[in-house]
Design a protein around this motif. Structure first.
Motif, mmCIF file in Angstrom:
data_model
loop_
_atom_site.group_PDB
_atom_site.id
_atom_site.type_symbol
_atom_site.label_atom_id
_atom_site.label_comp_id
_atom_site.label_asym_id
_atom_site.label_seq_id
_atom_site.Cartn_x
_atom_site.Cartn_y
_atom_site.Cartn_z
ATOM 1 N N SER A 91 74.071 83.911 11.046
ATOM 2 C CA SER A 91 75.468 83.891 11.504
ATOM 3 C C SER A 91 75.526 83.953 13.024
ATOM 4 O O SER A 91 76.341 83.265 13.652
ATOM 5 C CB SER A 91 76.246 85.069 10.920
ATOM 6 N N ASP B 116 79.187 78.587 7.803
ATOM 7 C CA ASP B 116 78.458 79.844 7.613
ATOM 8 C C ASP B 116 78.733 80.370 6.206
ATOM 9 O O ASP B 116 79.765 80.981 5.959
ATOM 10 C CB ASP B 116 78.857 80.871 8.669
ATOM 11 N N GLU B 117 77.824 80.109 5.299
ATOM 12 C CA GLU B 117 77.933 80.524 3.895
ATOM 13 C C GLU B 117 79.306 80.186 3.298
ATOM 14 O O GLU B 117 80.015 81.071 2.801
ATOM 15 C CB GLU B 117 77.625 82.024 3.761
HETATM 16 MG MG MG Z 1 75.428 85.779 7.898
#
Ligand code: MG
Ligand code: ADP
Length: 245
Positions: free
Chosen positions: A46, A166-167
């Motif tokens: 991240s 991000d995810e």
């Molecule tokens: Mg992360």
């Protein structure tokens, strides 16, 4: 295949206090490339995404976007940031605005488009992510998968040169993951430059040009997906894969 670089990180180092969270990061993402970033929790994925957008400051190294160094601050930074869209795990939609307004807002504010023009563009993009019929609903009236597709349309509305994810499917119920991954697959096929942090290995195998494996703030492997999944070179990657596959 030599590709024209779009995102270039050279020798990037970042600390949170004592924690050396990004260590000597070298990463090049070519125009139209899809790079999937995987690695254990806390490895810096991240932070890497936020760093590419300068949502985080770095202590040393250089970051270039389309050949230009990222400015430290000010208007030039805001402009450059608009060139790289971000899609997060939590969709971050405005709850009191409609889907259409969510997609249109930044076009008016940042891209200085007229309202009619931005609404027209928003409807095109909502159609592209399969949500044309939902333009006038509020986020709470949509499923998580639909909300995430709105967030993708909103990011696309800025005409970004690249998208960072991000995810994007980590907060979704299992039955909604595929509808979001399919939109991302289509973007990849359309030539969008993408950096995608995900645990969806099916997506990595089919959509990624490269897999970057991170551990403890370092890029440990940066390879073609087939090589990575069939012959991971590092003990860290073998260990990680044995846990998730
Ligand atoms: Mg992360
Ligand atoms: P990942 O996304 O791979 O799980 P992160 O980039 O979120 O990893 O975090 C990397 C490391 O940096 C972790 O040890 C995390 O606790 C730490 N970290 C993340 N954000 C901050 C912050 N704002 N302040 C201090 N430490 C942070």
């Amino acid at each position: 295949m030599a590709v024209d670089p779009l995102i270039e990180l050279r020798d990037v180092n970042k600390y949170y206090g004592e924690l050396h969270v990004l260590q000597d990061i070298d990463l090049t993402v070519g125009k139209g490339e899809v790079v999937v970033v995987i690695g254990p929790s806390g490895s810096g994925k991240s932070t890497l995404c936020r760093t590419i957008n300068r949502l985080e400051t770095i202590q040393s190294g250089t970051i270039r976007l389309d050949g230009k160094p990222l400015p430290e601050e000010g208007k030039a930074l805001a402009q450059l940031r608009a060139e790289v869209g971000m899609v997060f795990q939590s969709f971050n939609l405005f709850a009191h605005k409609t889907v259409l307004q969510n997609v249109s807002l930044a076009q008016v504010k940042v891209r200085k488009r007229k309202k009619e023009e931005s609404d027209r563009r928003s409807r095109e993009l909502l159609d592209r992510v399969g949500l044309a019929a939902h333009a006038d609903k509020f986020p709470a009236q949509l499923s998580g998968g639909q909300q995430q597709r709105v967030a993708i349309a909103r990011a696309l509305a800025m005409d970004p040169k690249a998208l960072l994810f991000d995810e994007p499917t980590s907060a979704l119920d299992p039955e909604m993951i595929n509808e979001v991954l399919e939109v991302m697959q289509q973007l990849a096929r359309d030539g969008m430059t993408m950096v995608v942090v995900t645990h969806e290995m099916g997506f990595a195998r089919t959509a990624a040009d490269r897999v970057v494996f991170m551990a403890d703030g370092k890029i440990v492997e940066d390879r073609a997906p087939e090589d990575f999944f069939t012959h991971p070179e590092s003990e860290r990657a073998r260990d990680f894969l044995s846990k998730i596959l």
